[in-house]
Write a protein that holds these residues in place. Structure first.
Motif, PDB file in Angstrom:
ATOM      1  N   ASN A  32       2.779  -5.908  78.220  1.00 24.78           N
ATOM      2  CA  ASN A  32       4.039  -5.792  78.963  1.00 24.78           C
ATOM      3  C   ASN A  32       4.484  -7.143  79.528  1.00 24.78           C
ATOM      4  O   ASN A  32       5.343  -7.198  80.403  1.00 24.78           O
ATOM      5  CB  ASN A  32       3.884  -4.785  80.113  1.00 24.78           C
ATOM      6  N   GLY A  33       3.898  -8.227  79.026  1.00 17.20           N
ATOM      7  CA  GLY A  33       4.134  -9.562  79.576  1.00 17.20           C
ATOM      8  C   GLY A  33       5.601  -9.932  79.696  1.00 17.20           C
ATOM      9  O   GLY A  33       6.005 -10.542  80.693  1.00 17.20           O
ATOM     10  N   ALA A  34       6.401  -9.554  78.703  1.00 15.35           N
ATOM     11  CA  ALA A  34       7.813  -9.929  78.718  1.00 15.35           C
ATOM     12  C   ALA A  34       8.506  -9.408  79.977  1.00 15.35           C
ATOM     13  O   ALA A  34       9.334 -10.086  80.580  1.00 15.35           O
ATOM     14  CB  ALA A  34       8.507  -9.386  77.467  1.00 15.35           C
ATOM     15  N   LEU A  35       8.143  -8.195  80.392  1.00 16.58           N
ATOM     16  CA  LEU A  35       8.738  -7.598  81.591  1.00 16.58           C
ATOM     17  C   LEU A  35       8.351  -8.398  82.841  1.00 16.58           C
ATOM     18  O   LEU A  35       9.198  -8.723  83.681  1.00 16.58           O
ATOM     19  CB  LEU A  35       8.259  -6.148  81.726  1.00 16.58           C
ATOM     20  N   PHE A  36       7.061  -8.751  82.919  1.00 15.98           N
ATOM     21  CA  PHE A  36       6.584  -9.460  84.101  1.00 15.98           C
ATOM     22  C   PHE A  36       7.219 -10.856  84.185  1.00 15.98           C
ATOM     23  O   PHE A  36       7.595 -11.315  85.263  1.00 15.98           O
ATOM     24  CB  PHE A  36       5.054  -9.581  84.083  1.00 15.98           C
ATOM     25  N   VAL A  37       7.349 -11.509  83.025  1.00 19.69           N
ATOM     26  CA  VAL A  37       7.952 -12.839  82.996  1.00 19.69           C
ATOM     27  C   VAL A  37       9.412 -12.770  83.451  1.00 19.69           C
ATOM     28  O   VAL A  37       9.867 -13.586  84.254  1.00 19.69           O
ATOM     29  CB  VAL A  37       7.843 -13.462  81.585  1.00 19.69           C
ATOM     30  N   GLU A  40      22.038  -1.861  80.063  1.00 12.92           N
ATOM     31  CA  GLU A  40      22.366  -3.021  79.222  1.00 12.92           C
ATOM     32  C   GLU A  40      21.968  -4.310  79.926  1.00 12.92           C
ATOM     33  O   GLU A  40      21.396  -5.218  79.323  1.00 12.92           O
ATOM     34  CB  GLU A  40      23.866  -3.010  78.884  1.00 12.92           C
ATOM     35  N   LYS A  41      22.261  -4.360  81.230  1.00 15.37           N
ATOM     36  CA  LYS A  41      21.842  -5.541  81.999  1.00 15.37           C
ATOM     37  C   LYS A  41      20.330  -5.674  82.000  1.00 15.37           C
ATOM     38  O   LYS A  41      19.766  -6.755  81.843  1.00 15.37           O
ATOM     39  CB  LYS A  41      22.338  -5.417  83.457  1.00 15.37           C
ATOM     40  N   PHE A  42      19.684  -4.541  82.172  1.00 21.37           N
ATOM     41  CA  PHE A  42      18.221  -4.555  82.229  1.00 21.37           C
ATOM     42  C   PHE A  42      17.645  -5.089  80.924  1.00 21.37           C
ATOM     43  O   PHE A  42      16.769  -5.964  80.913  1.00 21.37           O
ATOM     44  CB  PHE A  42      17.691  -3.132  82.502  1.00 21.37           C
ATOM     45  N   VAL A  43      18.166  -4.568  79.803  1.00 22.38           N
ATOM     46  CA  VAL A  43      17.639  -4.987  78.494  1.00 22.38           C
ATOM     47  C   VAL A  43      17.923  -6.470  78.259  1.00 22.38           C
ATOM     48  O   VAL A  43      17.078  -7.206  77.723  1.00 22.38           O
ATOM     49  CB  VAL A  43      18.228  -4.120  77.359  1.00 22.38           C
ATOM     50  N   ARG A  44      19.094  -6.916  78.688  1.00 19.63           N
ATOM     51  CA  ARG A  44      19.433  -8.336  78.521  1.00 19.63           C
ATOM     52  C   ARG A  44      18.403  -9.225  79.236  1.00 19.63           C
ATOM     53  O   ARG A  44      17.866 -10.170  78.670  1.00 19.63           O
ATOM     54  CB  ARG A  44      20.829  -8.593  79.094  1.00 19.63           C
ATOM     55  N   ALA A  45      18.116  -8.870  80.473  1.00 24.06           N
ATOM     56  CA  ALA A  45      17.137  -9.655  81.242  1.00 24.06           C
ATOM     57  C   ALA A  45      15.754  -9.564  80.594  1.00 24.06           C
ATOM     58  O   ALA A  45      15.018 -10.555  80.517  1.00 24.06           O
ATOM     59  CB  ALA A  45      17.092  -9.145  82.676  1.00 24.06           C
ATOM     60  N   TYR A  46      15.424  -8.358  80.139  1.00 26.50           N
ATOM     61  CA  TYR A  46      14.126  -8.152  79.499  1.00 26.50           C
ATOM     62  C   TYR A  46      14.011  -9.005  78.228  1.00 26.50           C
ATOM     63  O   TYR A  46      12.975  -9.630  77.969  1.00 26.50           O
ATOM     64  CB  TYR A  46      13.955  -6.663  79.175  1.00 26.50           C
ATOM     65  N   GLN A  47      15.082  -9.072  77.464  1.00 23.07           N
ATOM     66  CA  GLN A  47      15.070  -9.884  76.239  1.00 23.07           C
ATOM     67  C   GLN A  47      14.825 -11.358  76.562  1.00 23.07           C
ATOM     68  O   GLN A  47      14.096 -12.042  75.856  1.00 23.07           O
ATOM     69  CB  GLN A  47      16.406  -9.750  75.493  1.00 23.07           C
ATOM     70  N   ALA A  94      13.002  -8.867  71.447  1.00 23.79           N
ATOM     71  CA  ALA A  94      12.611  -7.472  71.713  1.00 23.79           C
ATOM     72  C   ALA A  94      13.204  -6.515  70.702  1.00 23.79           C
ATOM     73  O   ALA A  94      13.605  -5.396  71.027  1.00 23.79           O
ATOM     74  CB  ALA A  94      12.984  -7.072  73.144  1.00 23.79           C
ATOM     75  N   ARG A  95      13.292  -7.002  69.426  1.00 17.69           N
ATOM     76  CA  ARG A  95      13.817  -6.145  68.366  1.00 17.69           C
ATOM     77  C   ARG A  95      12.714  -5.213  67.872  1.00 17.69           C
ATOM     78  O   ARG A  95      11.557  -5.605  67.779  1.00 17.69           O
ATOM     79  CB  ARG A  95      14.357  -6.984  67.215  1.00 17.69           C
ATOM     80  N   GLY A 145      21.635   0.779  70.150  1.00 20.82           N
ATOM     81  CA  GLY A 145      22.784   0.093  70.728  1.00 20.82           C
ATOM     82  C   GLY A 145      22.490  -0.961  71.782  1.00 20.82           C
ATOM     83  O   GLY A 145      23.394  -1.674  72.199  1.00 20.82           O
ATOM     84  N   PHE A 146      21.308  -1.068  72.252  1.00 16.32           N
ATOM     85  CA  PHE A 146      21.028  -1.996  73.343  1.00 16.32           C
ATOM     86  C   PHE A 146      20.592  -3.379  72.885  1.00 16.32           C
ATOM     87  O   PHE A 146      20.761  -4.361  73.586  1.00 16.32           O
ATOM     88  CB  PHE A 146      19.952  -1.401  74.261  1.00 16.32           C
ATOM     89  N   VAL A 147      19.966  -3.426  71.688  1.00 14.69           N
ATOM     90  CA  VAL A 147      19.485  -4.705  71.163  1.00 14.69           C
ATOM     91  C   VAL A 147      20.094  -4.901  69.780  1.00 14.69           C
ATOM     92  O   VAL A 147      20.100  -3.976  68.969  1.00 14.69           O
ATOM     93  CB  VAL A 147      17.935  -4.703  71.068  1.00 14.69           C
ATOM     94  N   LYS A 148      20.623  -6.080  69.561  1.00 10.69           N
ATOM     95  CA  LYS A 148      21.192  -6.355  68.239  1.00 10.69           C
ATOM     96  C   LYS A 148      20.114  -6.836  67.294  1.00 10.69           C
ATOM     97  O   LYS A 148      19.167  -7.502  67.715  1.00 10.69           O
ATOM     98  CB  LYS A 148      22.266  -7.443  68.367  1.00 10.69           C
TER      99      LYS A 148
END
Lengths: 344, 255, 261
Positions: A36-41, A233-240, A301-302, A334-337
């Motif tokens: 889950n590192g990407a989330l913590f970063v 959408e904002k959440f996924v953007r930050a997560y990416q 995060a694809r 729809g959240f990640v291209k």
């Protein structure tokens, strides 16, 4: 839970109309795992704050309750590995997969195959030797169960000839292997390396040497998407963004295709992750452990969508996932291209 | 065979219960022990029967038990002490099962004892199904079947109502007259004592001592419930006991 | 003017009526079915009873039910026999021997309240992940209620009965066999009820580690896979197992304790 969604929706509206940058809270459930590192970063780097989001982390002891908590609305998003149970829950309409978590990818360490000293001494040296031996797993339908199924498929042996022993927890699995009560494990890299280095077992290969697979995902509930799509959408953007930072710092390969850590880039990121995964260790020790436990994560995060379809098909063939479960229905593209390998 | 109490004394902790009791029971003799409650009558009986160890003195058997006696000193209990999970016949058979007897002989002895106490038709009944009087008849049958030399009877009729007691008293007098058992009969009922005993030991209140001994020479067989001479004897004993009983009644239970 | 004396007695004598029991169960299931059909209860939270029934029928037809039951029953029977047997022996010793009482009572008081599930990892270390650790878990669970019930029963045996037996010269072994044991039997049968229930509860815990067969393993796997219909079907099987065992003990009671009626 309906009331909460409505309130959240009202809050979102208020936020838009007022134009003020009030912080909106998203409750995220996860295990204290490096995967889950990407989330913590993303949290540590302030990417969520930049989007006007406050992330409230809830840590769990096991993967299943995270998915259940998302279904019940106790948390807004969750991150775990895929399991048979996850797919059954998703198939009943309670979950939507929206972005990738870790992945098994060639050239990167992931789960390793360990063989007990006794079995090794009797000639268990390679994957093909699995038939007639026992394998410790956490639970029926866990990712370990799936991985032995794939190894059987790839190497052409009958899964029925491997005796699966559900042992519930990683420490129990390690203990059973050390005492030669099971012949083999497929287990997370940091545990595998520790056991092999201590001479308690033999590492005979990495799962990623044989197969690539989408290990886990970021997911939410259909109700959440309906009520708070913009927030997600904002959440996924930050997560990416977090995933991008993670990938560039932790997943470098040298000229020979071997993974290397550039301390200047990797250590700060690993240190951020260590705060969440090894909170009781000194920072230097935690950083070292995180580097040893790093999984591949796609920089954007694809999802490997086709692989998820394949996983569901395999679980169905084993009778572990209900025939009615359709991956198309529970993956929201729809959240990640740019998701890869999307079936038409 | 004689049963002898030799300077028996007993107590529990700091509490003295019995003090310096001496008497003997000769062949075929019935000795009644009466006294105010708490004077240690029952304790004395348990010491005589070897169920309790006295602090001072001892209980002695003089001479040998008559041939054929399986359990020379045999108790009859106030609350019958029947095993509720055994039938009437089973309760009587219990005390023979560990004796070296042939099964047929044992069955015969049990049947004989039951017939003797008028229990033949109740052999397969459980104690719970019986009246109090019938239960004590089972207790008596069980005592009979081991052919005792001395019967130690601890208020055997006190758990029964007055009419039943009267019926059982008749059975008991008949039995004792016929079998010539010796016996120690503990009771607080002076009427019972004068009906059954040749000698009556009157005890003082705690610590119990022998206050007086009353002898009644008439044979048991001739005594009956409404006997004026016996009533007078009972009255005399009561006069001597009265003060003791009043004082005992006023004592705190833990003394 | 005369008035009847108002009736103030009655009550406090609950009686079990079979018809009411069956009707209650039927109403509960009907309510559950209705709630599922009307959509008041999400199928994720609780599958409708029809699905559970279907899952049960499928399990029975495929022979899986028999396989799982056989595995669990053999563990239950051997674990219960070992644990309850040891419980009776230890309980008797505590009830009869001062040394055993002094040593055994504090140990039992200390170990009884331990959740046996907490000891599961230790059992795995001691007995491995095979049958032994599963049987040991169940045996350990059945031991304590049986030991406590037995010594409680022995303590409750009327002392005058024991003195009576002594006064007739019965040997000690006969006194234990013919007076103490039957006297303690009602308490021991209640202990059996509790021990059996605990054994059934522990079957799920026992089959957490290294079991592929057994009702407990089946329920765990169904839970892991979120196959709630199968999960509830497994729970129904356990509950029927509990009812059966309780019925058997009830039958044993009515035969062995005939004398109490």
């Amino acid at each position: 839970m309906a009331i909460r969604s409505i309130l959240a929706g009202v809050a979102a509206l208020a936020c838009l109309s007022g134009g003020a940058l009030a912080q909106e809270t998203v409750v995220a459930g996860a295990l204290r795992f490096v995967s889950n590192g990407a989330l913590f970063v993303a949290i540590e780097k302030g990417f969520f704050k930049e989007e006007g989001l406050e992330v409230e982390l809830r840590f769990f002891q096991a993967a299943q309750p995270i998915a259940v908590a998302v279904v019940s609305g106790d948390i807004d998003v969750g991150m775990t590995a895929f399991t048979g149970g996850f797919y059954n829950l998703a198939g009943k309409g309670g979950l939507k997969v929206i972005a990738a978590q870790a992945r098994e990818k060639k050239g990167y360490e992931g789960n390793a195959v360990l063989v007990s000293n006794a079995a090794f001494a009797k000639g268990f040296r390679k994957i093909e030797d699995f038939p007639g031996h026992s394998l410790g797993i956490t639970q029926v339908g866990s990712s370990f169960h799936y991985q032995i199924g794939q190894l059987a498929r790839i190497k052409g042996f009958d899964l029925k000839r491997v005796e699966l022993k559900p042992l519930q927890s990683l420490p129990a699995m390690a203990a059973a292997l050390k005492t030669n009560q099971v012949d083999a494990l497929i287990i997370a890299p940091h545990i595998a390396k520790g056991l092999a280095a201590a001479g308690d077992a033999h590492l005979i290969g990495w799962y990623s040497d044989f197969d690539e697979y989408q290990f886990g995902a970021l997911f939410t509930s259909p109700k959440m998407i309906e009520a708070r799509r913009a927030t997600l959408e904002k959440f996924v953007r930050a997560y990416q963004k977090g995933a991008g930072e993670f990938a560039s710092a932790m997943l470098r390969l040298d000229g020979a295709g071997k993974r290397v850590f550039d301390p200047a880039a990797a250590d700060p990121i690993a240190g951020m992750i260590a705060k969440y995964v090894y909170p009781s260790d000194p920072p230097a020790e935690g950083t070292r452990k995180v580097k040893g436990a790093t999984f591949y994560v796609d920089a954007q995060a694809r999802l490997d969508v086709g692989d998820i379809h394949g996983q569901v098909a395999w679980y169905k063939s084993q009778g572990m996932v209900d025939a009615a479960v359709d991956p198309k229905a529970f993956i929201d593209l729809g959240f990640v291209k740019g998701h890869t390998n999307v079936p038409r | 065979m004689r049963l002898v109490a030799e300077r028996i004394g007993h107590g529990y902790g700091a509490l003295d219960v019995l003090s310096d009791i001496s008497f003997s029971v000769a062949d075929g003799e019935i000795v009644a022990v009466v006294g105010p409650s708490g004077c240690g009558k029952s304790t004395l009986l348990r010491i005589l029967g070897g169920l309790e160890r006295p602090r001072a003195g001892r209980a002695l058997i003089e001479g040998t038990a008559p041939p054929g006696s399986l359990n020379p000193i045999t108790f009859v209990f106030q609350d019958f002490a029947l095993l509720p999970w055994r039938t009437v016949a089973g309760n009587v058979a219990l005390v023979l099962e560990d004796r070296p007897l042939a099964a047929a002989e044992r069955r015969e002895m049990v049947a004989g004892a039951l017939a003797r106490m008028g229990l033949a038709d109740f052999a397969d009944a459980y104690p719970k199904q019986l009246s109090g009087g019938m239960r004590q008849r089972v207790g008596l049958a069980r005592a009979l079947v081991v052919r005792p030399a001395v019967l130690l009877m601890d208020e055997p009729l006190s758990a029964l109502d007055a009419q039943t007691r009267e019926l059982l008293m008749d059975d008991l007098t008949g039995l004792l007259a016929a079998e010539r058992f010796a016996g120690v009969y503990v009771t607080h009922n002076l009427g019972e004592a004068v009906r059954l005993a040749r000698r009556i030991l009157v005890m003082s209140r705690r610590p119990g001592r022998v206050r007086s001994v009353v002898e009644i020479a008439r044979p048991i067989a001739g005594r009956s419930a409404g006997d004026a001479e016996l009533a007078a004897a009972a009255q005399a004993i009561w006069e001597s006991l009265r003060e003791e009983a009043v004082a005992a009644d006023r004592e705190l239970a833990d003394g | 003017m005369a008035e009847p004396v108002p009736f103030r007695g009655g009550g406090f004598q609950p009686r079990a009526r079979r018809l009411v029991a069956v009707a209650t169960l039927a109403v509960l299931v009907a309510g559950w079915s209705l709630a599922s059909r009307a959509g008041w209860v999400s199928p994720i939270a609780l599958p409708p009873p029809e699905e559970v029934a279907t899952a049960l029928v499928r399990l029975a037809r495929s022979g899986e039910l028999a396989r799982h039951l056989a595995a669990s029953l053999s563990r239950l029977v051997s674990g219960f026999a070992l644990g309850a047997g040891a419980g009776v022996v230890v309980g008797l010793a505590i009830g009869l021997v001062s040394l055993a009482r002094s040593a055994g009572m504090p140990v039992i008081a200390a170990l009884f309240p331990i959740p046996k599930i907490a000891l599961l990892p230790l059992f795995v270390v001691w007995f491995g992940i095979g049958e032994a650790s599963k049987v040991a878990t169940i045996a350990f669970g059945a031991f304590f209620p049986m030991a406590v019930a037995t010594y409680g029963g022995v303590d409750g045996v009327d002392r005058t009965l024991i003195r009576m037996a002594q006064s007739f010269g019965l040997p000690t072994l006969s006194i234990v066999r013919k007076v103490v044991l039957p006297g303690a039997l009602p308490a021991m049968l209640s202990g059996t009820r509790i021990a059996a229930a605990i054994a059934i509860i522990l079957i799920v815990a026992a089959e957490m580690i290294g079991a592929n067969e057994g009702i407990g393993a089946f329920i765990l796997a169904a839970g892991n896979l979120m196959q709630t219909d199968q999960l509830v079907a497994g729970v129904v099987v356990l509950s029927v197992l509990g009812l059966t065992v309780s019925g058997l003990i009830g039958a044993a009671e009515s035969v062995l304790l005939r004398w109490r009626r």
